[in-house]
Write a protein that holds these residues in place. Structure first.
Motif, PDB file in Angstrom:
ATOM      1  N   GLU A 177      37.704  50.501  22.537  1.00 54.09           N
ATOM      2  CA  GLU A 177      36.774  49.369  22.603  1.00 54.09           C
ATOM      3  C   GLU A 177      35.466  49.762  23.297  1.00 54.09           C
ATOM      4  OE1 GLU A 177      38.929  46.340  24.579  1.00 54.09           O
ATOM      5  OE2 GLU A 177      40.288  45.940  22.894  1.00 54.09           O
ATOM      6  N   GLY A 178      35.560  50.657  24.267  1.00 56.40           N
ATOM      7  CA  GLY A 178      34.367  51.117  24.970  1.00 56.40           C
ATOM      8  C   GLY A 178      33.659  52.255  24.255  1.00 56.40           C
ATOM      9  N   LYS A 179      34.095  52.573  23.034  1.00 51.92           N
ATOM     10  CA  LYS A 179      33.517  53.638  22.211  1.00 51.92           C
ATOM     11  C   LYS A 179      33.628  55.019  22.864  1.00 51.92           C
ATOM     12  CE  LYS A 179      30.352  50.527  19.802  1.00 51.92           C
ATOM     13  NZ  LYS A 179      28.969  50.256  19.352  1.00 51.92           N
ATOM     14  N   GLU A 180      34.666  55.185  23.701  1.00 55.43           N
ATOM     15  CA  GLU A 180      34.978  56.511  24.259  1.00 55.43           C
ATOM     16  C   GLU A 180      36.000  57.158  23.312  1.00 55.43           C
ATOM     17  OE1 GLU A 180      35.620  56.610  28.636  1.00 55.43           O
ATOM     18  OE2 GLU A 180      35.500  54.424  28.447  1.00 55.43           O
ATOM     19  N   PHE A 181      35.488  57.565  22.151  1.00 56.60           N
ATOM     20  CA  PHE A 181      36.400  57.956  21.077  1.00 56.60           C
ATOM     21  C   PHE A 181      37.153  59.259  21.371  1.00 56.60           C
ATOM     22  CE2 PHE A 181      33.018  55.479  18.857  1.00 56.60           C
ATOM     23  CZ  PHE A 181      33.790  54.353  18.618  1.00 56.60           C
ATOM     24  N   GLU A 182      36.513  60.192  22.060  1.00 62.42           N
ATOM     25  CA  GLU A 182      37.201  61.445  22.376  1.00 62.42           C
ATOM     26  C   GLU A 182      38.356  61.188  23.341  1.00 62.42           C
ATOM     27  OE1 GLU A 182      36.261  65.934  24.085  1.00 62.42           O
ATOM     28  OE2 GLU A 182      34.609  64.558  23.661  1.00 62.42           O
ATOM     29  N   ARG A 183      38.085  60.338  24.348  1.00 60.33           N
ATOM     30  CA  ARG A 183      39.156  59.998  25.291  1.00 60.33           C
ATOM     31  C   ARG A 183      40.261  59.216  24.587  1.00 60.33           C
ATOM     32  NH1 ARG A 183      41.096  59.092  30.181  1.00 60.33           N
ATOM     33  NH2 ARG A 183      41.780  57.011  30.806  1.00 60.33           N
ATOM     34  N   ALA A 184      39.904  58.316  23.697  1.00 61.18           N
ATOM     35  CA  ALA A 184      40.908  57.550  22.962  1.00 61.18           C
ATOM     36  C   ALA A 184      41.789  58.474  22.112  1.00 61.18           C
ATOM     37  CB  ALA A 184      40.231  56.509  22.079  1.00 61.18           C
TER      38      ALA A 184
END
Length: 577
Positions: free
Chosen positions: A213-220
């Motif tokens: 949701e926070g657009k931290e796609f690498e962490r996701a």
């Protein structure tokens, strides 16, 4: 004894089953069993290996005990080996091949991945994939903050360590979390290892969704991969043993036979949870039905002086009526599961028994190249010092190609700048302990000396002076040449036996240097008299520059690069030194 003496002694023996002991005075050199005592003892007049030939030469007599059956001889042999610990017997060798996760018995438990759990710890496993286990343990620590530090680092802290700063620990050491709250987190971790996957999967999933949701796609994506590992974690490797009629302890055995060697893997369950695993090497029998005969021999030898479990799970029937009658009389239920969870555990034990063939190949190749009976157990030696000060030696042990850290030893040596004399002293120390029976480790098949011809000569001098009959070679660092008493070998860079020696040499060097740094940091130096330089700063200076002389030659800028050394302390160091 010479060949004639052996034949003469054998001619007086019966043709019954029994046990024989080669003796040297009051000491037992070797214990063996026989179906026909006369034929078996006579065979030692022409021993098939150099090691046994040396044993026969040292012996001055043979004692025998007659039994009714071969199985009785097997049990008596096992008991005599355990009682006398004869140096020429190849004993069962434990090999902890699969990792477990343990929660220590401290008031504030530590979590760690280990192959050798503490006796009083709660252990989970065994697991077949160490990488997956480490991923799960890291995720558990990030979620619940369990400590992973040693007791030494945990004690007497006045501020949290780096693990607290990066979110791996809640710092119970400094009271950042109460013991009651920490105990609740430990309970959650226990529930996970007991099969409650959601204890870890649910918070990971929530964190993954927040990152997306926070657009931290690498962490996701990283959290997604970790979640996949967690959700599949209980699919294998740590299954509980199903119980029958209130059984609390169950052993699961697997067998692999290759050539003259047999490996028995033992998984042990307490209260339905696997808590231990071992691998044992044995000599493989000749002829047919080799696996059943290995199982029968292992059951008799291993449990002769150990507490029996409530049940034993086997991959197939062992076929020995006397062993079966003995176990039945002791109340042990022996089962060969055909399907279900118990069958999966037997499969796991079989995989354990068959694993790590490459390491065994390396030891076999090494033994063949050097003309040895075996090279399964290797001890590596190295010496470390700084210009003759803080002189220490290391003695590391490898079994079947892997480090056996419980058998590592280290030794402070006399301070002198003489590598040959230092190596002679180190090997002499080990040899004297072996000859006098003060070392609880088995004799190795081979000694590896870190160095060249000079270091090997010094080591061989020590062996000759003490009478310790163990082969020794050296491995020189510059060209990776293997130096032996009979010549020098230049093996191919990709040779598995060379890689094995390199691993032993490098580990001996690492262990020696580590101990040298510890001893060096304990030595009083002129730095102790410099105002503003405390024990920690002194250690940093010595680690950064290597010696007091190098500290003396360092520039003010170089001194200030050391943590804890400011401009004033740098000036004081320059003027005092």
């Amino acid at each position: 004894m010479n060949a004639a003496a052996v034949r003469e002694r054998a001619s007086d023996l019966p043709r019954d089953p029994g046990v024989y002991q080669f003796r040297q005075g009051e000491a037992t050199l070797y214990v063996g069993k026989a179906v026909d005592l006369r034929d078996r003892v006579r065979s030692y007049a022409d021993p098939r290996s150099d090691r046994i030939a040396r044993m026969v030469e040292r012996a001055d007599g043979v004692e025998v005990a007659v039994t009714d059956t071969e199985t009785q001889a097997l049990l008596l042999e096992a008991n005599l080996i355990k009682r006398h610990q004869p140096r020429y017997n190849v004993r069962l060798k434990d090999d902890k091949s699969y990792p477990l996760v343990q929660l220590t018995a401290h008031a504030v438990p530590r979590i760690e991945v280990t192959r050798d759990p503490d006796e009083d710890a709660v252990a989970y496993g065994p697991f077949t994939d160490k990488g997956r286990v480490e991923t799960v343990v890291k995720a558990l620590r990030e979620t619940y903050g369990l400590r992973g530090c040693s007791d030494h680092k945990y004690a007497d802290r006045d501020r949290p360590c780096l693990d607290y700063e990066v979110g791996l620990c809640t710092a119970p050491c400094t009271g950042e979390i109460s013991e009651d709250a920490y105990a609740e987190d430990v309970a959650s971790v226990r529930r996970f290892f007991e099969g409650e996957t959601g204890v870890l999967a649910d918070p990971l999933r929530r964190e993954m969704e927040r990152a997306a949701e926070g657009k931290e796609f690498e962490r996701a994506a990283n959290l997604r991969d970790r979640l996949d590992v967690v959700e599949s974690f209980h699919a294998g490797g740590g299954e509980a043993v199903s119980s029958h009629g209130g059984e609390r302890s169950v052993d699961v055995l697997g067998v692999a036979v290759a050539g003259d060697d047999a490996t028995v893997a033992r998984l042990h369950s307490e209260g339905g949870q696997l808590v231990d695993r071992e691998r044992h090497r044995m000599a493989a029998p000749e002829g047919d039905e080799r696996v059943p005969r290995v199982l029968a021999a292992f059951l008799a030898q291993y449990y002769a002086e150990r507490e029996l479990p409530d049940a034993v799970l086997l991959p197939e029937r062992h076929g020995d009526e006397e062993v079966a009658a003995w176990l039945d009389a002791e109340g042990v239920d022996v089962r060969v599961p055909g399907a279900g969870r118990e069958a999966k555990l037997v499969d796991l034990a079989l995989k354990n028994a068959r694993s790590r063939g490459g390491d065994r190949d390396g030891t076999r190749a090494l033994a063949d190249e050097l003309g040895l009976d075996a090279a399964a157990r290797i001890e590596g030696f190295d010496v470390s010092h700084a210009g003759g000060s803080a002189v220490v030696g290391s003695d590391v042990t490898f079994v079947d190609g892997d480090p056996e850290k419980a058998d590592y030893r280290r030794k402070k040596l006399e301070e002198r700048n003489d590598d040959y004399a230092n190596m002679r002293a180190l090997v002499r120390w080990r040899a004297e302990r072996a000859v006098e029976g003060r070392d609880d480790r088995p004799d190795p098949d081979l000694l590896l000396i870190d160095g060249g011809e000079g270091q090997l000569g010094a080591a061989r001098d020590a062996l000759a002076e003490t009478g310790w009959d163990v082969p020794a070679v050296a491995l020189a660092k510059d060209r990776e040449l293997v130096v032996t008493p009979s010549g020098v070998y230049d093996w191919p860079d990709d040779a598995p036996h060379l890689h094995l020696l390199q691993r032993v040499r490098d580990e001996a060097h690492r262990f020696a240097v580590q101990y040298h740094q510890t001893v060096r940091d304990e030595v009083k130096t002129v730095l102790d008299d410099v105002p503003g330089v405390g024990p920690e700063t002194r250690k940093r200076l010595l680690r950064r520059f290597g010696s007091v002389e190098n500290v003396r030659g360092a520039s003010p800028d170089e001194l200030r690069s050391v943590d804890g050394v400011g401009e004033k302390t740098a000036e004081t160091l320059a003027s005092r030194l």
